[in-house]
Design an enzyme around this catalytic site. Structure first.
Site, PDB file in Angstrom:
ATOM      1  N   ASN A   9       1.832  10.209   4.028  1.00 48.47           N
ATOM      2  CA  ASN A   9       3.564   9.874   3.499  1.00 48.47           C
ATOM      3  C   ASN A   9       3.922  10.961   2.425  1.00 48.47           C
ATOM      4  O   ASN A   9       3.745  11.468   1.338  1.00 48.47           O
ATOM      5  CB  ASN A   9       3.665   9.016   2.781  1.00 48.47           C
ATOM      6  CG  ASN A   9       4.747   8.759   2.583  1.00 48.47           C
ATOM      7  OD1 ASN A   9       6.043   9.015   2.822  1.00 48.47           O
ATOM      8  ND2 ASN A   9       5.400   7.166   1.710  1.00 48.47           N
ATOM      9  N   TRP A  10       4.525  12.106   3.579  1.00 48.22           N
ATOM     10  CA  TRP A  10       5.480  13.095   2.779  1.00 48.22           C
ATOM     11  C   TRP A  10       6.227  12.737   2.592  1.00 48.22           C
ATOM     12  O   TRP A  10       7.528  13.724   1.268  1.00 48.22           O
ATOM     13  CB  TRP A  10       5.710  14.134   3.749  1.00 48.22           C
ATOM     14  CG  TRP A  10       4.743  15.211   4.668  1.00 48.22           C
ATOM     15  CD1 TRP A  10       3.261  15.117   4.433  1.00 48.22           C
ATOM     16  CD2 TRP A  10       4.692  16.172   5.414  1.00 48.22           C
ATOM     17  NE1 TRP A  10       2.923  15.639   5.117  1.00 48.22           N
ATOM     18  CE2 TRP A  10       3.373  16.486   5.464  1.00 48.22           C
ATOM     19  CE3 TRP A  10       6.263  16.821   5.454  1.00 48.22           C
ATOM     20  CZ2 TRP A  10       3.160  18.091   6.310  1.00 48.22           C
ATOM     21  CZ3 TRP A  10       5.933  17.964   6.190  1.00 48.22           C
ATOM     22  CH2 TRP A  10       3.855  18.203   7.183  1.00 48.22           C
ATOM     23  N   LYS A  11       7.339  11.906   2.162  1.00 45.63           N
ATOM     24  CA  LYS A  11       8.270  11.525   2.102  1.00 45.63           C
ATOM     25  C   LYS A  11       9.734  11.997   1.778  1.00 45.63           C
ATOM     26  O   LYS A  11       9.361  12.997   2.617  1.00 45.63           O
ATOM     27  CB  LYS A  11       7.642  11.040  -0.327  1.00 45.63           C
ATOM     28  CG  LYS A  11       6.771  10.040  -0.412  1.00 45.63           C
ATOM     29  CD  LYS A  11       6.818   9.499  -1.995  1.00 45.63           C
ATOM     30  CE  LYS A  11       5.371   8.902  -1.876  1.00 45.63           C
ATOM     31  NZ  LYS A  11       5.305   7.780  -3.176  1.00 45.63           N
ATOM     32  N   HIS A  95       7.464   0.183   2.805  1.00 41.46           N
ATOM     33  CA  HIS A  95       7.000   1.011   1.614  1.00 41.46           C
ATOM     34  C   HIS A  95       7.860   0.303   0.285  1.00 41.46           C
ATOM     35  O   HIS A  95       9.001  -0.189   0.549  1.00 41.46           O
ATOM     36  CB  HIS A  95       7.577   2.713   2.337  1.00 41.46           C
ATOM     37  CG  HIS A  95       6.595   3.360   1.128  1.00 41.46           C
ATOM     38  ND1 HIS A  95       7.052   3.870  -0.334  1.00 41.46           N
ATOM     39  CD2 HIS A  95       5.653   3.412   1.417  1.00 41.46           C
ATOM     40  CE1 HIS A  95       6.343   4.331  -0.858  1.00 41.46           C
ATOM     41  NE2 HIS A  95       5.628   4.629  -0.204  1.00 41.46           N
ATOM     42  N   GLU A  97       8.692   1.694  -1.651  1.00 38.81           N
ATOM     43  CA  GLU A  97      10.245   2.559  -1.773  1.00 38.81           C
ATOM     44  C   GLU A  97      11.252   2.364  -1.428  1.00 38.81           C
ATOM     45  O   GLU A  97      12.546   1.836  -2.308  1.00 38.81           O
ATOM     46  CB  GLU A  97      10.127   4.145  -2.279  1.00 38.81           C
ATOM     47  CG  GLU A  97       9.469   4.476  -3.336  1.00 38.81           C
ATOM     48  CD  GLU A  97       8.261   5.586  -3.158  1.00 38.81           C
ATOM     49  OE1 GLU A  97       8.406   6.567  -2.142  1.00 38.81           O
ATOM     50  OE2 GLU A  97       7.090   6.062  -3.504  1.00 38.81           O
ATOM     51  N   GLU A 167      -0.288  -1.185  -1.319  1.00 34.30           N
ATOM     52  CA  GLU A 167      -0.262  -0.244  -2.136  1.00 34.30           C
ATOM     53  C   GLU A 167       0.541  -0.773  -2.995  1.00 34.30           C
ATOM     54  O   GLU A 167       1.557  -1.451  -3.102  1.00 34.30           O
ATOM     55  CB  GLU A 167       1.687   0.283  -0.799  1.00 34.30           C
ATOM     56  CG  GLU A 167       0.153   1.740  -0.303  1.00 34.30           C
ATOM     57  CD  GLU A 167       1.191   2.656  -0.117  1.00 34.30           C
ATOM     58  OE1 GLU A 167       0.821   3.782  -0.077  1.00 34.30           O
ATOM     59  OE2 GLU A 167       2.827   2.337  -0.344  1.00 34.30           O
ATOM     60  N   GLY A 173       2.993   6.772  -7.050  1.00 33.44           N
ATOM     61  CA  GLY A 173       3.167   8.012  -7.599  1.00 33.44           C
ATOM     62  C   GLY A 173       3.135   8.183  -9.361  1.00 33.44           C
ATOM     63  O   GLY A 173       3.558   8.575  -9.621  1.00 33.44           O
ATOM     64  N   SER A 212      -1.941   6.838  -5.326  1.00 31.90           N
ATOM     65  CA  SER A 212      -2.593   8.169  -6.617  1.00 31.90           C
ATOM     66  C   SER A 212      -3.635   7.872  -5.662  1.00 31.90           C
ATOM     67  O   SER A 212      -4.560   8.113  -6.696  1.00 31.90           O
ATOM     68  CB  SER A 212      -2.383   7.094  -7.789  1.00 31.90           C
ATOM     69  OG  SER A 212      -1.023   7.094  -8.368  1.00 31.90           O
ATOM     70  N   GLY A 233       0.270  10.009  -0.715  1.00 31.19           N
ATOM     71  CA  GLY A 233       1.803  10.318  -0.960  1.00 31.19           C
ATOM     72  C   GLY A 233       1.619  11.781  -0.981  1.00 31.19           C
ATOM     73  O   GLY A 233       1.520  13.042  -0.574  1.00 31.19           O
ATOM     74  N   GLY A 234       2.154  11.805  -2.674  1.00 35.03           N
ATOM     75  CA  GLY A 234       1.651  13.103  -3.530  1.00 35.03           C
ATOM     76  C   GLY A 234       0.459  14.619  -2.388  1.00 35.03           C
ATOM     77  O   GLY A 234       0.948  15.183  -2.580  1.00 35.03           O
TER      78      GLY A 234
HETATM   79  C1  PEP Z   1       2.668   6.187  -1.198  1.00 37.57           C
HETATM   80  O1  PEP Z   1       3.900   7.032  -1.348  1.00 37.57           O
HETATM   81  O2  PEP Z   1       2.208   6.239  -0.093  1.00 37.57           O
HETATM   82  C2  PEP Z   1       1.915   6.795  -2.104  1.00 37.57           C
HETATM   83  C3  PEP Z   1       0.656   6.035  -1.971  1.00 37.57           C
HETATM   84  O3  PEP Z   1       1.932   7.787  -2.796  1.00 37.57           O
HETATM   85  P1  PEP Z   1       0.963   8.112  -3.828  1.00 37.57           P
HETATM   86  O4  PEP Z   1      -0.625   8.358  -2.831  1.00 37.57           O
HETATM   87  O5  PEP Z   1       2.090   9.876  -4.302  1.00 37.57           O
HETATM   88  O6  PEP Z   1       0.587   7.445  -4.947  1.00 37.57           O
END
Ligand code: PEP
Length: 252
Positions: A9-11, A95, A97, A167, A173, A212, A233-234
């Site tokens: 997930n590049w956001k 999600h 966010e 999640e 994040g 994470s 994500g990251g």
């Molecule tokens: C996400 O945005 O779905 C996510 C899991 O982010 P991260 O891996 O950065 O915690």
């Protein structure tokens, strides 16, 4: 046997030249692995680029959101059929966010699940509790509410064509990954809740863990029996990290 997946997930990250480099690096290194799928969910403006770069590769692509509506006067929205025009396979739905920053609710997650399926996309529906909810001992109650809303909106049959992602909001994040045991308990609870409606669908449903995930913890998380992969994500923004997480899934 249910499928295993790693989805990036590049956001809201990227610009044209950098996304071209990242897509090429992933395409060059990833090879098909039996029973595993790999994908990146990119910002809407980069879908054409992803489709062009990744066609014929071991990496699928998708979007991070979609409209609950199929067409109409919905300024700024993007429909499932538009995503299909760019050969998207996946769309992330609900999600955290979107829920916390854009006012999305259990109702919108249910509606978007339906919209994705109507367009032939595979929705990746996110559920998970906040830190306050976990500390109050409400994790299972929150997951039950979120799952029940999906079941009520679209019926259990919809989950036969979907993926879920657990999640925990406190892990997204933040660098605070759920322990493999915490992830396993939540995934088992989610599967059990769906099994009460349809045991066969629950047994076949892939449930990803997100929050994470890094190359250093992916293998342990993916070794849990109800963790079928990850939503990343990251760590999906650096080719080396994302490829290492894909490798951890392949070696499970
Ligand atoms: C996400 O945005 O779905 C996510 C899991 O982010 P991260 O891996 O950065 O915690």
């Amino acid at each position: 046997m249910r499928g295993r997946l790693v989805v990036g997930n590049w956001k809201m990250h990227g610009e044209l030249a950098a996304t071209a480099r990242l897509l090429q690096a992933l395409k060059a290194a990833l090879t098909p692995v039996e029973g595993c799928a790999f994908a990146v969910c990119v910002p809407f403006p980069y879908l054409a680029q992803a489709a062009e770069a990744l066609r014929g590769s071991a990496l699928a692509w998708g979007a991070q959101d979609l409209s609950e509506h199929d067409a109409g006067a919905f300024t700024g929205e993007v429909s499932g059929n538009m995503l299909r025009d760019f050969a998207c396979r996946y769309a992330i739905v609900g999600h955290s966010e979107r829920r916390t920053l854009h006012g999305e609710t259990d109702r919108t997650a249910g509606a978007k699940l339906g919209a994705a399926l109507r367009s032939g996309l595979t929705p990746i529906v996110c559920v998970g509790e906040t830190l306050a909810e976990r500390e109050r001992g409400d994790t299972e109650a929150v997951l039950a509410r979120q799952i029940d809303a999906l079941l009520q909106a679209q019926g259990v049959g919809a989950l036969a064509r979907s993926l879920l992602a657990y999640e925990p909001v406190w892990a997204i994040g933040t660098g605070h990954t759920a322990t493999p045991d915490q992830a396993q308990r939540a995934h088992a609870f989610i599967r059990g809740r769906i099994a009460a409606a349809d045991a066969a669908i629950a047994a076949d449903l892939s449930v990803l863990y997100g929050g994470s995930v890094k190359s250093s913890n992916a293998r342990e998380l993916f070794s849990m029996p109800d963790v079928d992969g990850g939503l990343i994500g990251g760590a999906s923004l650096a080719a080396g990290d994302f490829l290492a997480i894909c490798a951890a899934l392949s070696q499970r």
